[in-house]
Write a protein that holds these residues in place. Structure first.
Motif, PDB file in Angstrom:
ATOM      1  N   THR A 104       0.852  -1.190   0.000  1.00 26.01           N
ATOM      2  CA  THR A 104       0.000   0.000   0.000  1.00 26.01           C
ATOM      3  C   THR A 104       0.888   1.239   0.000  1.00 26.01           C
ATOM      4  OG1 THR A 104      -1.535  -1.259   1.317  1.00 26.01           O
ATOM      5  CG2 THR A 104      -1.933   1.114   1.200  1.00 26.01           C
ATOM      6  N   VAL A 105       0.597   2.145  -0.946  1.00 26.17           N
ATOM      7  CA  VAL A 105       1.400   3.378  -1.010  1.00 26.17           C
ATOM      8  C   VAL A 105       0.471   4.593  -0.941  1.00 26.17           C
ATOM      9  CG1 VAL A 105       3.285   2.386  -2.372  1.00 26.17           C
ATOM     10  CG2 VAL A 105       1.364   3.432  -3.535  1.00 26.17           C
ATOM     11  N   ASN A 106       1.019   5.667  -0.428  1.00 30.04           N
ATOM     12  CA  ASN A 106       0.281   6.931  -0.442  1.00 30.04           C
ATOM     13  C   ASN A 106       0.516   7.550  -1.819  1.00 30.04           C
ATOM     14  OD1 ASN A 106       0.279   9.944  -0.317  1.00 30.04           O
ATOM     15  ND2 ASN A 106      -0.674   9.442   1.649  1.00 30.04           N
ATOM     16  N   ILE A 107      -0.552   7.700  -2.553  1.00 26.38           N
ATOM     17  CA  ILE A 107      -0.420   8.055  -3.974  1.00 26.38           C
ATOM     18  C   ILE A 107       0.392   9.336  -4.178  1.00 26.38           C
ATOM     19  CG2 ILE A 107      -1.721   8.647  -6.075  1.00 26.38           C
ATOM     20  CD1 ILE A 107      -4.028   6.936  -4.845  1.00 26.38           C
TER      21      ILE A 107
ATOM     22  N   SER B 222      -9.548  11.501  -4.328  1.00 23.76           N
ATOM     23  CA  SER B 222     -10.592  11.188  -3.368  1.00 23.76           C
ATOM     24  C   SER B 222     -10.139   9.983  -2.551  1.00 23.76           C
ATOM     25  CB  SER B 222     -11.932  10.954  -4.050  1.00 23.76           C
ATOM     26  OG  SER B 222     -11.948   9.700  -4.650  1.00 23.76           O
ATOM     27  N   LYS B 223      -9.261   9.187  -3.179  1.00 20.91           N
ATOM     28  CA  LYS B 223      -8.643   8.085  -2.431  1.00 20.91           C
ATOM     29  C   LYS B 223      -7.166   8.386  -2.294  1.00 20.91           C
ATOM     30  CE  LYS B 223     -11.704   4.290  -3.309  1.00 20.91           C
ATOM     31  NZ  LYS B 223     -12.422   3.894  -4.478  1.00 20.91           N
ATOM     32  N   ASN B 224      -6.613   8.143  -1.123  1.00 22.86           N
ATOM     33  CA  ASN B 224      -5.211   8.521  -0.894  1.00 22.86           C
ATOM     34  C   ASN B 224      -4.222   7.398  -1.163  1.00 22.86           C
ATOM     35  OD1 ASN B 224      -6.112  10.983   0.014  1.00 22.86           O
ATOM     36  ND2 ASN B 224      -6.375  10.215   2.118  1.00 22.86           N
ATOM     37  N   THR B 225      -4.691   6.172  -0.989  1.00 21.92           N
ATOM     38  CA  THR B 225      -3.729   5.060  -1.086  1.00 21.92           C
ATOM     39  C   THR B 225      -4.159   4.051  -2.155  1.00 21.92           C
ATOM     40  OG1 THR B 225      -4.915   3.866   0.598  1.00 21.92           O
ATOM     41  CG2 THR B 225      -3.024   5.168   1.339  1.00 21.92           C
ATOM     42  N   ILE B 226      -3.177   3.288  -2.585  1.00 17.96           N
ATOM     43  CA  ILE B 226      -3.456   2.218  -3.564  1.00 17.96           C
ATOM     44  C   ILE B 226      -2.452   1.083  -3.355  1.00 17.96           C
ATOM     45  CG2 ILE B 226      -1.983   3.179  -5.403  1.00 17.96           C
ATOM     46  CD1 ILE B 226      -4.276   2.212  -7.331  1.00 17.96           C
ATOM     47  N   ASN B 227      -2.855  -0.129  -3.768  1.00 20.74           N
ATOM     48  CA  ASN B 227      -1.926  -1.258  -3.676  1.00 20.74           C
ATOM     49  C   ASN B 227      -1.232  -1.437  -5.018  1.00 20.74           C
ATOM     50  OD1 ASN B 227      -2.629  -1.860  -1.095  1.00 20.74           O
ATOM     51  ND2 ASN B 227      -4.171  -3.392  -1.667  1.00 20.74           N
ATOM     52  N   LEU B 228       0.078  -1.365  -4.995  1.00 16.28           N
ATOM     53  CA  LEU B 228       0.812  -1.636  -6.243  1.00 16.28           C
ATOM     54  C   LEU B 228       2.211  -2.146  -5.932  1.00 16.28           C
ATOM     55  CD1 LEU B 228       2.684   1.085  -6.343  1.00 16.28           C
ATOM     56  CD2 LEU B 228       0.763   2.045  -7.556  1.00 16.28           C
ATOM     57  N   ASP B 229       2.861  -2.655  -6.982  1.00 18.54           N
ATOM     58  CA  ASP B 229       4.242  -3.102  -6.810  1.00 18.54           C
ATOM     59  C   ASP B 229       5.135  -1.900  -7.084  1.00 18.54           C
ATOM     60  OD1 ASP B 229       6.891  -3.984  -7.522  1.00 18.54           O
ATOM     61  OD2 ASP B 229       6.076  -6.008  -7.417  1.00 18.54           O
ATOM     62  N   LYS B 230       5.737  -1.394  -6.022  1.00 17.66           N
ATOM     63  CA  LYS B 230       6.506  -0.141  -6.124  1.00 17.66           C
ATOM     64  C   LYS B 230       7.634  -0.247  -7.147  1.00 17.66           C
ATOM     65  CE  LYS B 230       7.188   2.910  -2.275  1.00 17.66           C
ATOM     66  NZ  LYS B 230       7.776   3.016  -0.943  1.00 17.66           N
TER      67      LYS B 230
ATOM     68  N   ILE C 124       6.677  18.986 -18.711  1.00 22.04           N
ATOM     69  CA  ILE C 124       5.867  17.781 -18.474  1.00 22.04           C
ATOM     70  C   ILE C 124       4.709  18.148 -17.543  1.00 22.04           C
ATOM     71  CG2 ILE C 124       5.864  15.450 -17.486  1.00 22.04           C
ATOM     72  CD1 ILE C 124       8.843  15.282 -18.188  1.00 22.04           C
ATOM     73  N   ASN C 125       3.490  17.822 -17.994  1.00 27.47           N
ATOM     74  CA  ASN C 125       2.329  18.028 -17.116  1.00 27.47           C
ATOM     75  C   ASN C 125       1.900  16.678 -16.584  1.00 27.47           C
ATOM     76  OD1 ASN C 125       2.117  20.817 -17.645  1.00 27.47           O
ATOM     77  ND2 ASN C 125       1.192  20.332 -19.632  1.00 27.47           N
ATOM     78  N   CYS C 126       1.966  16.534 -15.287  1.00 27.58           N
ATOM     79  CA  CYS C 126       1.583  15.256 -14.691  1.00 27.58           C
ATOM     80  C   CYS C 126       0.285  15.459 -13.898  1.00 27.58           C
ATOM     81  CB  CYS C 126       2.715  14.795 -13.790  1.00 27.58           C
ATOM     82  SG  CYS C 126       2.320  13.266 -12.980  1.00 27.58           S
ATOM     83  N   GLU C 127      -0.731  14.768 -14.340  1.00 23.43           N
ATOM     84  CA  GLU C 127      -2.028  14.921 -13.675  1.00 23.43           C
ATOM     85  C   GLU C 127      -2.449  13.583 -13.077  1.00 23.43           C
ATOM     86  OE1 GLU C 127      -5.085  17.313 -15.796  1.00 23.43           O
ATOM     87  OE2 GLU C 127      -6.364  15.615 -15.240  1.00 23.43           O
ATOM     88  N   VAL C 128      -2.795  13.597 -11.811  1.00 25.78           N
ATOM     89  CA  VAL C 128      -3.151  12.340 -11.133  1.00 25.78           C
ATOM     90  C   VAL C 128      -4.572  12.449 -10.596  1.00 25.78           C
ATOM     91  CG1 VAL C 128      -2.542  10.745  -9.271  1.00 25.78           C
ATOM     92  CG2 VAL C 128      -0.742  12.032 -10.457  1.00 25.78           C
ATOM     93  N   LYS C 129      -5.417  11.536 -11.007  1.00 21.36           N
ATOM     94  CA  LYS C 129      -6.796  11.519 -10.492  1.00 21.36           C
ATOM     95  C   LYS C 129      -7.005  10.196  -9.799  1.00 21.36           C
ATOM     96  CE  LYS C 129      -9.166  14.203 -14.010  1.00 21.36           C
ATOM     97  NZ  LYS C 129      -9.958  14.050 -15.211  1.00 21.36           N
ATOM     98  N   SER C 130      -7.431  10.238  -8.548  1.00 21.95           N
ATOM     99  CA  SER C 130      -7.703   8.945  -7.887  1.00 21.95           C
ATOM    100  C   SER C 130      -9.149   8.976  -7.407  1.00 21.95           C
ATOM    101  CB  SER C 130      -6.731   8.722  -6.739  1.00 21.95           C
ATOM    102  OG  SER C 130      -6.736   9.839  -5.888  1.00 21.95           O
TER     103      SER C 130
ATOM    104  N   THR D 267      -4.189   3.854 -16.461  1.00 20.33           N
ATOM    105  CA  THR D 267      -5.286   3.724 -15.511  1.00 20.33           C
ATOM    106  C   THR D 267      -5.155   2.376 -14.822  1.00 20.33           C
ATOM    107  OG1 THR D 267      -6.579   4.763 -17.242  1.00 20.33           O
ATOM    108  CG2 THR D 267      -7.808   3.936 -15.362  1.00 20.33           C
ATOM    109  N   ILE D 268      -5.229   2.362 -13.499  1.00 19.35           N
ATOM    110  CA  ILE D 268      -5.291   1.046 -12.832  1.00 19.35           C
ATOM    111  C   ILE D 268      -6.413   1.063 -11.784  1.00 19.35           C
ATOM    112  CG2 ILE D 268      -2.898   0.303 -13.224  1.00 19.35           C
ATOM    113  CD1 ILE D 268      -2.324   0.961 -10.299  1.00 19.35           C
ATOM    114  N   PRO D 269      -7.054  -0.088 -11.614  1.00 20.44           N
ATOM    115  CA  PRO D 269      -8.159  -0.137 -10.651  1.00 20.44           C
ATOM    116  C   PRO D 269      -7.647  -0.144  -9.219  1.00 20.44           C
ATOM    117  CG  PRO D 269      -7.795  -2.281 -11.626  1.00 20.44           C
ATOM    118  CD  PRO D 269      -6.830  -1.363 -12.286  1.00 20.44           C
ATOM    119  N   PHE D 270      -8.549   0.150  -8.292  1.00 18.31           N
ATOM    120  CA  PHE D 270      -8.115   0.222  -6.897  1.00 18.31           C
ATOM    121  C   PHE D 270      -8.024  -1.128  -6.207  1.00 18.31           C
ATOM    122  CE2 PHE D 270      -8.861   4.768  -7.163  1.00 18.31           C
ATOM    123  CZ  PHE D 270      -7.733   5.200  -6.478  1.00 18.31           C
ATOM    124  N   ASN D 271      -8.678  -2.156  -6.768  1.00 22.58           N
ATOM    125  CA  ASN D 271      -8.550  -3.438  -6.055  1.00 22.58           C
ATOM    126  C   ASN D 271      -7.860  -4.472  -6.933  1.00 22.58           C
ATOM    127  OD1 ASN D 271     -10.607  -3.577  -7.869  1.00 22.58           O
ATOM    128  ND2 ASN D 271     -12.212  -3.665  -6.316  1.00 22.58           N
TER     129      ASN D 271
END
Ligand code: ADP
Length: 464
Positions: A316-319, A348-356, A380-386, A460-464
């Motif tokens: 679990t990482v803090n996005i 809207s969600k702060n964390t996600i599970n991924l392989d760092k 570079i424009n980096c836009e993150v939507k969770s 795009t990756i799903p949250f679960n």
């Protein structure tokens, strides 16, 4: 090779066109033959129908007797030609309906299954005697139609036969109180015609098997041709990509190998051996080039992994923290160009599970490309939507990607065909590996881009 393929395609298409023409010609001929055979058969079946039917025969007797009497009147000037013809029409009119009904009954009796209209059309009426021919009627000169049977329009009429009724006739007439013998020889020519209801359909039905078979064979030929040409083009693309890869990797290997050769040569020199500082510098160079070679080999080996070979170690990482760290480290690592990274987080969600480890490699590949394929001033424009999913878009101001190449850039070893690209080193593995990592995370990656207007990679990756 490209010329050969084009030639092959053109020849195949021309061959196919020629084949279609021949096929069309043969089908047309078969259609004509079938039509002829069908019409001949029908003609044969109905040609003597009226001769063997007592009902039709007696109807013929009625109008013929009536007609012969009128001619006798005409011969002794008790009637004009017009009277004779009008009389003929009248008697035909009076029996016509019965004739038609009886004819249809005959068709049923003779098992003729399709709807047939039939009529006898008067062509010519000629009276002969020893001195002259007297034409009472000639269809070529009189546009009138005298018809016994069904009405059929000329365009639809199919000839059955021409019949000639010839007869010697003798009768007597009282003229001015005197009895006269009237003697004449009659030639009465009719054209028997028919119209078969939906005969085209019937003929096509007979040809259905043939048409279907040729259609199937034709589709198979076209399908095979399409498949072969497609395979050929794919093979050619794969061959091109492999050649490019071999060229690229050789190019990448050449520089470190040349440096290693040079360094080894230097170490062998006596005067170098005497200078410890120079030896150390050379050994350091050898070590660096060694590492470079190792990195290159690792890159080829690791970046070739497919998504099902990637074993994820999820945590679990803090996005926001995680992405900010990657961007900061990345900024620090690049010194050759001026880079600005604009960041925007919509969370809207702060964390996600991924392989760092893997996910960082994927993001770095995109960021490195943004720098590689841009000018000296990189924005570079980096836009993150969770929100429902984690959506990261990384947009650059670089050379962009052609529409037709947008999907292919994710293929193994693929490098876009821009002229500028040959100045940029690469093996065409980065985006392939990135897409496999995203796939292993059950997500997807696309690129929006226009040539010379930058590219925007959206993953795009799903949250679960
Ligand atoms: P490479 O080692 O060639 O960079 P990649 O798999 O990372 O291989 O990229 C594949 C191809 O996609 C590149 O060769 C390049 O043509 C194109 N490409 C990738 N990223 C960008 C970008 N940001 N802008 C323009 N073209 C790009």
């Amino acid at each position: 090779m490209k010329k050969k393929i084009n030639l092959l395609i053109i020849t195949s298409i021309l061959g196919l066109i020629a084949l279609s023409i021949i096929q069309g010609y043969l089908i047309n001929n078969t259609y004509k033959l079938k039509k002829e055979a069908f019409i001949t058969d029908t003609r044969r079946s109905i040609s003597q129908l009226d001769d063997f039917s007592p009902a039709l025969d007696s109807l013929s007797d009625i109008w013929q007797d009536n007609f012969l009497n009128r001619i006798a009147d005409y011969k002794v000037n008790l009637a004009t030609k017009t009277d004779v013809l009008n009389g003929l029409e009248m008697v035909i009119d009076s029996i016509n309906e019965t004739y038609r009904i009886e004819y249809q009954k005959e068709l049923v009796k003779n098992n003729i299954p399709y709807g047939i209209k039939f009529h006898k059309k008067v062509k010519a009426i000629i009276l002969l005697d020893s001195t002259r021919n007297d034409t009472l009627f000639d269809i070529n000169k009189t546009p009138k139609r005298i018809v016994l049977g069904d009405p059929i329009i000329d365009e639809k009429a199919i000839g059955v036969s021409t019949t000639l009724w010839q007869t010697d006739h003798t009768s007597s007439r009282v003229v001015n109180g005197e009895t006269q013998d009237v003697l004449f020889y009659l030639m009465f020519q009719t054209q028997d015609e028919m119209d078969i209801d939906g005969w085209k359909k019937i003929v096509f039905k007979q040809m259905f098997g043939l048409l279907l078979l040729s259609l199937i064979i034709f589709s198979i030929v076209i399908g095979l041709l399409y498949y072969s040409i497609r395979s050929l083009i794919t093979q050619k693309k794969i061959a091109d990509i492999k050649t490019d890869f071999v060229n690229n990797i050789t190019h990448e290997l050449k520089t470190p190998l040349a440096t290693l050769t040079l360094a080894t040569k230097m170490l062998k020199k006596e005067e170098v051996k005497k200078k410890p500082q120079l030896v150390e510098n050379t050994v350091n160079t050898i070590e660096r080039q060694n590492k470079r070679l190792q990195k290159l080999i690792d890159q080829v080996l690791n970046n070739s992994l497919g998504y099902n070979e990637i074993k994820l170690n999820l945590e679990t990482v803090n996005i926001k923290n995680y992405i900010n760290t990657i961007l900061d480290d990345f900024l620090l690592s690049i010194k050759s160009k001026n880079i600005t990274i604009n960041r925007k987080f919509l969370e809207s969600k702060n964390t996600i599970n991924l392989d760092k480890f893997y996910f960082t490699t994927a993001l770095l590949n995109i960021l490195e490309n943004a720098v590689k394929y841009s000018g000296d001033e990189v924005i570079i424009n980096c836009e993150v939507k969770s929100i429902n999913t984690l959506k990261i878009s990384i947009q650059d101001n670089g050379i962009g990607i052609l529409d037709k190449e947008k999907k292919q850039v994710f293929d193994k070893f693929y490098r876009a065909g821009n002229k500028e690209i040959h100045n940029v080193k690469g093996l065409g593995l980065g985006l392939y590996y990135t897409s496999q990592i995203i796939k292993a995370h059950h997500g997807n990656i696309v690129v929006e881009s226009k040539e010379n207007s930058g590219s925007n990679f959206i993953l795009t990756i799903p949250f679960n």
